[in-house]
Motif scaffolding. Structure first.
Motif, mmCIF file in Angstrom:
data_model
loop_
_atom_site.group_PDB
_atom_site.id
_atom_site.type_symbol
_atom_site.label_atom_id
_atom_site.label_comp_id
_atom_site.label_asym_id
_atom_site.label_seq_id
_atom_site.Cartn_x
_atom_site.Cartn_y
_atom_site.Cartn_z
ATOM 1 N N PHE A 9 0.844 -1.206 0.000
ATOM 2 C CA PHE A 9 0.000 0.000 0.000
ATOM 3 C C PHE A 9 0.875 1.251 0.000
ATOM 4 O O PHE A 9 1.681 1.455 0.910
ATOM 5 C CB PHE A 9 -0.904 0.043 1.240
ATOM 6 C CG PHE A 9 -2.028 -0.945 1.206
ATOM 7 C CD1 PHE A 9 -3.287 -0.569 0.743
ATOM 8 C CD2 PHE A 9 -1.839 -2.250 1.621
ATOM 9 C CE1 PHE A 9 -4.334 -1.476 0.705
ATOM 10 C CE2 PHE A 9 -2.876 -3.171 1.589
ATOM 11 C CZ PHE A 9 -4.124 -2.792 1.127
ATOM 12 N N LYS A 10 0.704 2.117 -1.018
ATOM 13 C CA LYS A 10 1.383 3.415 -1.040
ATOM 14 C C LYS A 10 0.882 4.275 0.119
ATOM 15 O O LYS A 10 1.626 5.062 0.685
ATOM 16 C CB LYS A 10 1.116 4.149 -2.356
ATOM 17 C CG LYS A 10 1.711 3.501 -3.577
ATOM 18 C CD LYS A 10 1.443 4.318 -4.820
ATOM 19 C CE LYS A 10 0.074 3.967 -5.365
ATOM 20 N NZ LYS A 10 -0.242 4.577 -6.661
ATOM 21 N N ASN A 47 -5.984 -1.864 -2.339
ATOM 22 C CA ASN A 47 -4.864 -1.791 -3.277
ATOM 23 C C ASN A 47 -5.229 -2.500 -4.589
ATOM 24 O O ASN A 47 -6.310 -3.095 -4.696
ATOM 25 C CB ASN A 47 -3.580 -2.331 -2.640
ATOM 26 C CG ASN A 47 -3.561 -3.830 -2.459
ATOM 27 O OD1 ASN A 47 -4.461 -4.555 -2.869
ATOM 28 N ND2 ASN A 47 -2.505 -4.322 -1.822
ATOM 29 N N SER A 81 -9.475 3.803 -3.271
ATOM 30 C CA SER A 81 -8.330 3.005 -3.694
ATOM 31 C C SER A 81 -7.043 3.627 -3.146
ATOM 32 O O SER A 81 -7.002 4.799 -2.758
ATOM 33 C CB SER A 81 -8.255 2.934 -5.222
ATOM 34 O OG SER A 81 -7.857 4.190 -5.743
ATOM 35 N N ASP A 82 -6.014 2.818 -3.154
ATOM 36 C CA ASP A 82 -4.691 3.262 -2.730
ATOM 37 C C ASP A 82 -4.221 4.429 -3.598
ATOM 38 O O ASP A 82 -3.699 5.430 -3.099
ATOM 39 C CB ASP A 82 -3.730 2.070 -2.850
ATOM 40 C CG ASP A 82 -2.422 2.254 -2.106
ATOM 41 O OD1 ASP A 82 -2.394 2.969 -1.091
ATOM 42 O OD2 ASP A 82 -1.423 1.649 -2.539
#
Length: 129
Positions: A9-10, A47, A81-82
């Protein structure tokens, strides 16, 4: 803090940077942010592999960030979303536009969700996001 890290995950790195910014706050600054924001945000991030990670930003009671479900219950849950969260945090995407285009979904106090951008901006000055 490594206990906020979720592989793949960013958002995880952004949350760690945000937490570092919070750690740099004096007690007075932390309480001022809590008083200004008055809310608990639960971030539900998915993600590209369709795995979900959850973080809680408590700016109602303690002024802390935790991994996992909000306790007590979140005032607003943000689902995205990520990639969407990364774009919001970097300023490349406006929260209202994300909401209107369906990239950001909310449950709970939608008006409180608008305060998340201010929280991210304050942290941006103290941490590299």
């Amino acid at each position: 803090m490594s206990d906020l890290k979720v592989d793949g995950f960013k958002t995880s790195d952004i949350i760690i940077g945000l937490n570092s910014a919070f750690d740099g706050f004096t007690d007075t600054q932390r309480q001022a942010q809590v008083k200004k924001t008055k809310g608990i945000f639960e971030l539900r991030i998915t993600n590209p592999d369709k795995k979900e990670a959850i973080w809680t930003i408590d700016l109602k009671n303690k002024g802390v960030i935790l991994k996992g479900l909000a306790s007590p219950k979140a005032d607003v849950t943000l689902i995205m979303s990520d990639d969407t969260f990364s774009q919001l945090a970097s300023g490349k995407l406006d929260g209202q536009k994300a909401f209107l285009t369906g990239k950001l979904k909310t449950k709970g106090n939608v008006m409180l969700a608008t305060k998340l951008a201010a929280v991210l901006n304050i942290a941006k000055g103290k941490a590299k996001l």
